[in-house]
Design an enzyme around this catalytic site. Structure first.
Site, mmCIF file in Angstrom:
data_model
loop_
_atom_site.group_PDB
_atom_site.id
_atom_site.type_symbol
_atom_site.label_atom_id
_atom_site.label_comp_id
_atom_site.label_asym_id
_atom_site.label_seq_id
_atom_site.Cartn_x
_atom_site.Cartn_y
_atom_site.Cartn_z
ATOM 1 N N ASP A 128 0.852 -1.190 0.000
ATOM 2 C CA ASP A 128 0.000 0.000 0.000
ATOM 3 C C ASP A 128 0.887 1.237 0.000
ATOM 4 O OD1 ASP A 128 -2.407 1.388 0.033
ATOM 5 O OD2 ASP A 128 -2.480 1.470 2.217
ATOM 6 N N TYR A 130 1.281 5.700 -0.512
ATOM 7 C CA TYR A 130 0.800 6.945 0.108
ATOM 8 C C TYR A 130 1.044 8.041 -0.923
ATOM 9 C CZ TYR A 130 0.227 10.029 4.270
ATOM 10 O OH TYR A 130 -0.202 10.936 5.205
ATOM 11 N N HIS A 135 -3.788 14.221 -0.020
ATOM 12 C CA HIS A 135 -4.094 13.408 1.163
ATOM 13 C C HIS A 135 -2.981 13.526 2.203
ATOM 14 C CE1 HIS A 135 -5.362 10.099 3.697
ATOM 15 N NE2 HIS A 135 -4.210 9.470 3.482
ATOM 16 N N GLU A 201 -10.841 4.288 3.021
ATOM 17 C CA GLU A 201 -9.781 4.890 2.216
ATOM 18 C C GLU A 201 -10.090 4.570 0.756
ATOM 19 O OE1 GLU A 201 -5.789 4.086 3.406
ATOM 20 O OE2 GLU A 201 -6.021 5.104 5.343
ATOM 21 N N GLU A 203 -9.197 4.103 -2.736
ATOM 22 C CA GLU A 203 -7.947 3.805 -3.424
ATOM 23 C C GLU A 203 -8.218 3.070 -4.736
ATOM 24 O OE1 GLU A 203 -4.849 2.076 -1.080
ATOM 25 O OE2 GLU A 203 -5.532 2.984 0.804
ATOM 26 N N ASP A 235 -9.496 0.491 1.504
ATOM 27 C CA ASP A 235 -8.557 0.031 2.522
ATOM 28 C C ASP A 235 -9.021 0.555 3.877
ATOM 29 O OD1 ASP A 235 -6.387 -1.411 3.367
ATOM 30 O OD2 ASP A 235 -4.943 0.189 3.024
ATOM 31 N N ARG A 239 -8.708 4.620 12.700
ATOM 32 C CA ARG A 239 -7.810 5.753 12.941
ATOM 33 C C ARG A 239 -7.338 5.847 14.381
ATOM 34 N NH1 ARG A 239 -6.217 6.921 7.854
ATOM 35 N NH2 ARG A 239 -7.994 7.333 6.484
ATOM 36 N N GLN A 242 -4.706 3.279 14.874
ATOM 37 C CA GLN A 242 -3.518 3.662 14.108
ATOM 38 C C GLN A 242 -2.724 4.761 14.799
ATOM 39 O OE1 GLN A 242 -4.345 4.572 10.024
ATOM 40 N NE2 GLN A 242 -2.258 5.160 9.546
ATOM 41 N N LYS A 255 -4.954 -1.504 10.000
ATOM 42 C CA LYS A 255 -5.199 -1.692 8.565
ATOM 43 C C LYS A 255 -5.322 -3.161 8.170
ATOM 44 C CE LYS A 255 -5.207 1.275 6.074
ATOM 45 N NZ LYS A 255 -4.108 2.021 5.418
ATOM 46 N N THR A 259 -9.265 -5.339 3.746
ATOM 47 C CA THR A 259 -9.107 -4.493 2.571
ATOM 48 C C THR A 259 -10.026 -5.065 1.502
ATOM 49 O OG1 THR A 259 -6.789 -3.985 3.071
ATOM 50 C CG2 THR A 259 -7.509 -3.656 0.800
ATOM 51 N N GLU A 366 -10.217 13.114 6.468
ATOM 52 C CA GLU A 366 -10.048 14.425 5.836
ATOM 53 C C GLU A 366 -11.378 15.148 5.684
ATOM 54 O OE1 GLU A 366 -7.193 14.046 2.276
ATOM 55 O OE2 GLU A 366 -7.925 12.019 2.695
#
Length: 436
Positions: A128, A130, A135, A201, A203, A235, A239, A242, A255, A259, A366
């Protein structure tokens, strides 16, 4: 180009697309490879048996009558192009072979509603990235302030980490809220329990076809030749877990619990008409990451949310793949520059895809700015994070002239967390030892 099979203009699966998947008809335990066309699946094992792949790299290899796409993916670009050309030719409105052969058509074309779609690939490794600057900037601003939003390395290399492939699941799989350690802001010690900040997420992922030898990097100019096709990825991310666990090595339990990917793998060749330039990169990448030309794709992406109190989903995010700062080719080149060997079936994901506008932010983290600015839904409900029984659906497509090359959807529903495991304190609970 048109097919003799009627396809609505808004369908994701016209003859210009022809994505690959693995399926089995209802009531039949045998899985095999198919291609989507409109509301049908073309059974490629039937086409192979009928002799249409003679003279190609597929002939005699038994790569179509398989429970995964791995063997086919490993054959490389020439084989993919040959098979795609034959399938497209058979489905054209001006080709009689399949169109006018009623018995072959009945055997080869199955309504999608009458088949079960399966995980299309045996995934050996999952990486994965970034790769979205918007973001990374948003997240960095929340946690470190605007002046230190991006880490010093971010504009010099595609940041990534190795994920967990055993928990990659097919669209439609329910997602259990994960348990884990969290450290509330004003508490001195961590607590254990269900995640209270469960997130999505948005993606995109791509599957590797032919790999590379250990110690032999893939050059930036050859990187796309290793991409078989793309899927949608959600994904899921916890939070609060994390935040507590990620230093110094990055995400782990936050995570690895799930997924989700979409079932149809869209060939890279189907996306060629939608190539665009990616964002301007400053500073200029090092030579092994530098590639001129159009290295991104114009793929519209949307996320919808449906709560248990709503009758229909509501769109909450609308963004585009073209916003990714680091391209797929750059990510592959960087992944292998130290000598890492990729293998057929490896999954790479982009990381959350966000754009410059608020509605283009690809995560609730976000979109709600870490929970301080909740989403207000049409029925008056608000969301900072996902709640139990929330359903999330991601879709994506490229818009052509009167047709779409789409990805279908990836969806999942949030279930309550499992009960916490209890320690067995029974005096009969003994450790068994084997004397050697």
């Amino acid at each position: 180009m048109k097919s003799f099979i009627h396809v609505e203009p808004e369908s994701h699966f016209p003859i210009q697309n022809l994505p690959y998947g693995v399926f089995r008809p209802l009531g039949d335990n045998r899985a095999r490879v198919g291609a989507a066309i409109g509301e049908f699946v073309l059974d490629l094992s039937v086409i192979d048996k009928a002799g249409y792949f003679k003279g190609t790299a597929v002939e005699g290899r038994e790569v179509i009558n398989q429970e995964s796409l791995n063997a086919f993916m490993g054959l490389g670009k020439k084989a993919w192009q040959e098979v795609r050309a034959i399938i497209q030719g058979l489905l054209r409105e001006d080709t009689a072979d399949l169109r006018d052969n009623a018995s072959l058509r009945k055997e080869a074309l199955l309504p999608q509603k009458n088949v079960e779609l399966l995980l299309p690939v045996e995934i050996g490794d999952y990486t994965d990235f970034y790769a979205s600057k918007e973001h990374a900037t948003n997240v960095g601003t929340m946690f470190r302030g605007k002046e230190n939003a991006l880490m010093p390395n971010w504009t010099h290399l595609p940041v990534g980490y190795h994920g967990r492939c055993s928990s990659v699941v097919l669209s439609g799989t329910d997602i259990c809220r994960p348990n884990g350690q969290k450290k509330p802001k004003n508490d001195a010690s961590p607590v254990f329990g269900p995640s209270e900040q469960l997130d999505i997420e948005l993606e995109m992922g791509w599957f590797i076809g032919p790999g590379n030898e250990l110690g032999q990097p893939i050059s930036i100019d050859k990187a796309e030749e290793h991409i078989f096709g793309l899927v949608l990825v959600n994904d899921w991310s916890a939070r609060d877990i994390q935040t507590w666990e990620y230093q110094p090595l990055g995400p782990f339990l936050s995570k690895s619990f799930a997924t989700s990917i979409s079932p149809w793998v869209i060939p890279l060749e189907a996306l060629e008409p939608f190539r665009v330039s990616g964002p301007n990169q400053n500073p200029e990448p090092l030579p092994y990451l530098k590639k001129e030309g159009e290295n991104s794709f114009d793929i519209n992406l949307e996320v919808s949310l449906k709560t248990k109190n709503e009758k229909s989903p509501q769109k909450i995010i609308s963004t585009n793949f073209k916003f990714l700062y680091w391209s797929m080719a750059q990510q592959i080149s960087h992944h292998t520059i130290a000598g890492c060997n990729l293998r057929p079936g490896d999954l790479h994901a982009s990381g959350t895809i966000s754009g410059p506008e608020k509605e283009q932010r690809g995560s609730l983290l976000e979109l709600t700015w870490r929970g301080t600015d909740p989403i207000v839904l049409e029925n008056g409900e608000t969301r900072e994070w996902l709640e139990d029984e929330d359903q999330v659906m991601i879709t994506g497509w490229c818009q052509g002239d009167g047709f779409r090359v789409g990805f279908g959807e990836v969806k999942g529903c949030i279930l309550p967390a499992k009960e916490q495991p209890q320690q067995n304190k029974s005096s009969d609970n003994k450790i068994l030892r084997t004397n050697i």
